[in-house]
Design a protein around this motif. Structure first.
Motif, mmCIF file in Angstrom:
data_model
loop_
_atom_site.group_PDB
_atom_site.id
_atom_site.type_symbol
_atom_site.label_atom_id
_atom_site.label_comp_id
_atom_site.label_asym_id
_atom_site.label_seq_id
_atom_site.Cartn_x
_atom_site.Cartn_y
_atom_site.Cartn_z
ATOM 1 N N THR A 103 0.830 -1.202 0.000
ATOM 2 C CA THR A 103 0.000 0.000 0.000
ATOM 3 C C THR A 103 0.869 1.259 0.000
ATOM 4 O O THR A 103 0.338 2.365 -0.141
ATOM 5 C CB THR A 103 -0.938 0.061 1.219
ATOM 6 O OG1 THR A 103 -0.165 0.190 2.420
ATOM 7 C CG2 THR A 103 -1.830 -1.164 1.293
ATOM 8 N N PHE A 104 2.185 1.093 0.161
ATOM 9 C CA PHE A 104 3.079 2.241 0.253
ATOM 10 C C PHE A 104 3.711 2.608 -1.088
ATOM 11 O O PHE A 104 4.605 3.449 -1.132
ATOM 12 C CB PHE A 104 4.173 1.981 1.296
ATOM 13 C CG PHE A 104 3.674 2.096 2.711
ATOM 14 C CD1 PHE A 104 3.761 3.298 3.402
ATOM 15 C CD2 PHE A 104 3.114 1.008 3.361
ATOM 16 C CE1 PHE A 104 3.299 3.408 4.707
ATOM 17 C CE2 PHE A 104 2.647 1.111 4.656
ATOM 18 C CZ PHE A 104 2.739 2.321 5.336
ATOM 19 N N ILE A 105 3.291 1.969 -2.175
ATOM 20 C CA ILE A 105 3.769 2.407 -3.483
ATOM 21 C C ILE A 105 3.182 3.781 -3.778
ATOM 22 O O ILE A 105 2.050 4.091 -3.405
ATOM 23 C CB ILE A 105 3.391 1.395 -4.593
ATOM 24 C CG1 ILE A 105 1.923 0.982 -4.489
ATOM 25 C CG2 ILE A 105 4.304 0.168 -4.533
ATOM 26 C CD1 ILE A 105 1.451 0.050 -5.593
ATOM 27 N N MET A 106 3.951 4.624 -4.441
ATOM 28 C CA MET A 106 3.540 6.008 -4.627
ATOM 29 C C MET A 106 2.318 6.139 -5.534
ATOM 30 O O MET A 106 1.626 7.160 -5.487
ATOM 31 C CB MET A 106 4.706 6.832 -5.187
ATOM 32 C CG MET A 106 5.925 6.882 -4.271
ATOM 33 S SD MET A 106 5.558 7.359 -2.549
ATOM 34 C CE MET A 106 4.955 9.024 -2.770
ATOM 35 N N SER A 107 2.023 5.135 -6.323
ATOM 36 C CA SER A 107 0.812 5.182 -7.153
ATOM 37 C C SER A 107 -0.451 5.106 -6.311
ATOM 38 O O SER A 107 -1.552 5.398 -6.807
ATOM 39 C CB SER A 107 0.831 4.033 -8.172
ATOM 40 O OG SER A 107 1.015 2.787 -7.516
ATOM 41 N N ASN A 108 -0.322 4.729 -5.030
ATOM 42 C CA ASN A 108 -1.450 4.692 -4.095
ATOM 43 C C ASN A 108 -1.451 5.915 -3.177
ATOM 44 O O ASN A 108 -2.256 6.001 -2.265
ATOM 45 C CB ASN A 108 -1.386 3.403 -3.257
ATOM 46 C CG ASN A 108 -2.604 3.198 -2.368
ATOM 47 O OD1 ASN A 108 -3.741 3.359 -2.807
ATOM 48 N ND2 ASN A 108 -2.375 2.838 -1.115
ATOM 49 N N MET A 109 -0.543 6.858 -3.433
ATOM 50 C CA MET A 109 -0.408 8.039 -2.577
ATOM 51 C C MET A 109 -0.995 9.273 -3.244
ATOM 52 O O MET A 109 -0.929 9.420 -4.470
ATOM 53 C CB MET A 109 1.067 8.316 -2.264
ATOM 54 C CG MET A 109 1.744 7.248 -1.454
ATOM 55 S SD MET A 109 1.016 7.079 0.178
ATOM 56 C CE MET A 109 1.233 5.311 0.413
ATOM 57 N N THR A 110 -1.499 10.173 -2.421
ATOM 58 C CA THR A 110 -2.070 11.414 -2.912
ATOM 59 C C THR A 110 -1.813 12.505 -1.885
ATOM 60 O O THR A 110 -1.755 12.224 -0.683
ATOM 61 C CB THR A 110 -3.586 11.223 -3.173
ATOM 62 O OG1 THR A 110 -4.145 12.414 -3.703
ATOM 63 C CG2 THR A 110 -4.324 10.831 -1.920
ATOM 64 N N PRO A 111 -1.615 13.753 -2.305
ATOM 65 C CA PRO A 111 -1.319 14.829 -1.338
ATOM 66 C C PRO A 111 -2.544 15.146 -0.490
ATOM 67 O O PRO A 111 -3.605 15.467 -1.014
ATOM 68 C CB PRO A 111 -0.953 16.025 -2.229
ATOM 69 C CG PRO A 111 -0.770 15.479 -3.599
ATOM 70 C CD PRO A 111 -1.598 14.244 -3.688
ATOM 71 N N GLN A 112 -2.384 15.073 0.823
ATOM 72 C CA GLN A 112 -3.484 15.397 1.727
ATOM 73 C C GLN A 112 -2.971 16.288 2.856
ATOM 74 O O GLN A 112 -1.920 16.023 3.438
ATOM 75 C CB GLN A 112 -4.093 14.119 2.321
ATOM 76 C CG GLN A 112 -4.821 13.255 1.295
ATOM 77 C CD GLN A 112 -5.481 12.035 1.917
ATOM 78 O OE1 GLN A 112 -5.143 11.617 3.013
ATOM 79 N NE2 GLN A 112 -6.420 11.457 1.207
ATOM 80 N N PHE A 113 -3.739 17.347 3.152
ATOM 81 C CA PHE A 113 -3.442 18.111 4.353
ATOM 82 C C PHE A 113 -3.422 17.157 5.536
ATOM 83 O O PHE A 113 -4.250 16.242 5.630
ATOM 84 C CB PHE A 113 -4.509 19.176 4.597
ATOM 85 C CG PHE A 113 -4.456 20.341 3.646
ATOM 86 C CD1 PHE A 113 -3.347 21.173 3.607
ATOM 87 C CD2 PHE A 113 -5.520 20.612 2.806
ATOM 88 C CE1 PHE A 113 -3.302 22.253 2.742
ATOM 89 C CE2 PHE A 113 -5.485 21.694 1.934
ATOM 90 C CZ PHE A 113 -4.371 22.515 1.900
ATOM 91 N N CYS A 114 -2.479 17.350 6.441
ATOM 92 C CA CYS A 114 -2.383 16.400 7.550
ATOM 93 C C CYS A 114 -3.642 16.408 8.407
ATOM 94 O O CYS A 114 -4.045 15.367 8.932
ATOM 95 C CB CYS A 114 -1.138 16.648 8.380
ATOM 96 S SG CYS A 114 -1.058 18.243 9.185
ATOM 97 N N GLN A 115 -4.308 17.567 8.540
ATOM 98 C CA GLN A 115 -5.554 17.587 9.312
ATOM 99 C C GLN A 115 -6.617 16.694 8.665
ATOM 100 O O GLN A 115 -7.416 16.073 9.359
ATOM 101 C CB GLN A 115 -6.086 19.024 9.432
ATOM 102 C CG GLN A 115 -5.208 19.947 10.258
ATOM 103 C CD GLN A 115 -4.155 20.636 9.409
ATOM 104 O OE1 GLN A 115 -3.901 20.267 8.263
ATOM 105 N NE2 GLN A 115 -3.532 21.654 9.982
#
Length: 328
Positions: A150-162
């Motif tokens: 699940t830590f591949i960058m294709s599963n990542m998206t920019p999110q405000f930490c809040q």
């Protein structure tokens, strides 16, 4: 003067209390990363089987776009956009396998995506956004490799930490709680790019990008996120719950979080219009769309927003070409 390690101790303790997964996570070793990468390459039969399991009512159908690529893992599916450098959606199913716990951080470039269009950890080397999971690692705690993948960058998206550690994480926890009721829950986690608010997806070249410390502006920042949950009703019907959350720095917990989620329940038609997709193409009959949260009695959840997260408060869109987020 550079602070001593002891001076950071209160912050570390605060994070340990507020975000146990972060404080206790181990980084994957090189051999673990390589083993996890090998599991990303599936043959046609395994890709078809995984897709059938995740999408019993058919995978979302979107108008043909040469920038999209479908990435199928054994336990979840990603629709990645080469232009936006991130997932349009990631989908998985809960309730088929027992979950345990734990976290192994293994952020890395997806080896299946050509480098010229791949999102990289360096893209997130900036002061504002979390590397936000689409499919959360906590949904995959039936094995170390599923967690790491699940830590591949294709599963990542920019999110405000809040957002990431607050209402989004709370919703993820509730979805896992609902899956414990005995009926599998099919989850579609998606990004919305509608900065002008006209209810339709923006053109890719209109998207707002984050600026990494290397000066690159590769990854687009969604204006909102959605979860569409589906399960089979008592009479075999398709029962859905759709939640559309603005991507902002609202920090809510407890009853206020439940009220906030209730206030952002939406319709399938709204999500389909925003994404340009048919979400359940193989299901002919109209879905039974719920207009309230599923049963939350007995659910346990809490915001994981810690004090350091609030350093990003007030981040704003900085006009430019492409537009980027900046700190005040």
């Amino acid at each position: 003067m550079k602070p001593s390690r002891l001076s950071w101790l209160p912050v570390v303790l605060l994070l340990a209390l507020a975000w146990p997964g972060l404080a206790l996570a181990d980084d994957c070793t090189a051999s673990q990363r390589d083993a996890a990468d090998r599991q990303l390459w599936l043959n046609t039969r395994d890709r078809d089987l995984a897709t059938e399991i995740v999408f019993p009512w058919g995978a979302p159908a979107t108008a043909a776009d040469g920038s999209h690529r479908r990435l199928v893992q054994r336990d979840y599916v990603i629709e990645y956009d080469d232009d936006l450098r991130g997932p349009l959606w990631s989908a998985n199913v809960l309730g088929l396998k027992p979950l345990s716990g734990g976290r192994i951080d293994c952020f890395r470039q997806d080896p299946r995506i050509p480098g010229r269009v791949a999102s990289r950890p360096s893209d997130y080397n900036e002061p504002i956004f979390d590397q936000g999971h689409m499919v959360p690692n906590a949904d995959m705690t039936f094995g170390d490799i599923p967690i790491m993948n699940t830590f591949i960058m294709s599963n990542m998206t920019p999110q405000f930490c809040q957002f990431n550690r607050g209402v989004w994480q709370i919703l993820e926890t509730l979805v896992r709680f609902w899956a414990e009721e005995g009926t599998p829950v099919y989850v579609l986690n998606g990004a919305v790019f509608d900065r002008d608010g006209d209810g339709l997806r923006d053109r890719d070249d209109e998207s707002v990008r984050m600026r990494s410390r290397n000066g690159r502006t590769n990854v687009s920042v969604p204006s909102a996120y959605f979860k569409v949950l589906a399960r089979e009703g008592a009479n075999g019907s398709l029962q859905t719950l759709s939640i559309l959350l603005p991507h902002n720095q609202v920090d809510v917990d407890g009853q206020a979080a439940l009220d906030y989620l209730r206030g952002h329940i939406t319709t399938l038609a709204t999500v389909e219009r925003l994404t340009g997709s048919d979400l359940f193409p193989d299901h002919a009959a109209p879905a039974a769309e719920d207009r309230d949260l599923w049963d939350v009695s007995g659910a346990s959840f809490r915001s994981l927003v810690a004090a350091p997260c609030r350093r990003t408060a007030g981040a704003f869109i900085q006009p430019g070409s492409p537009a980027v987020y900046a700190l005040p």
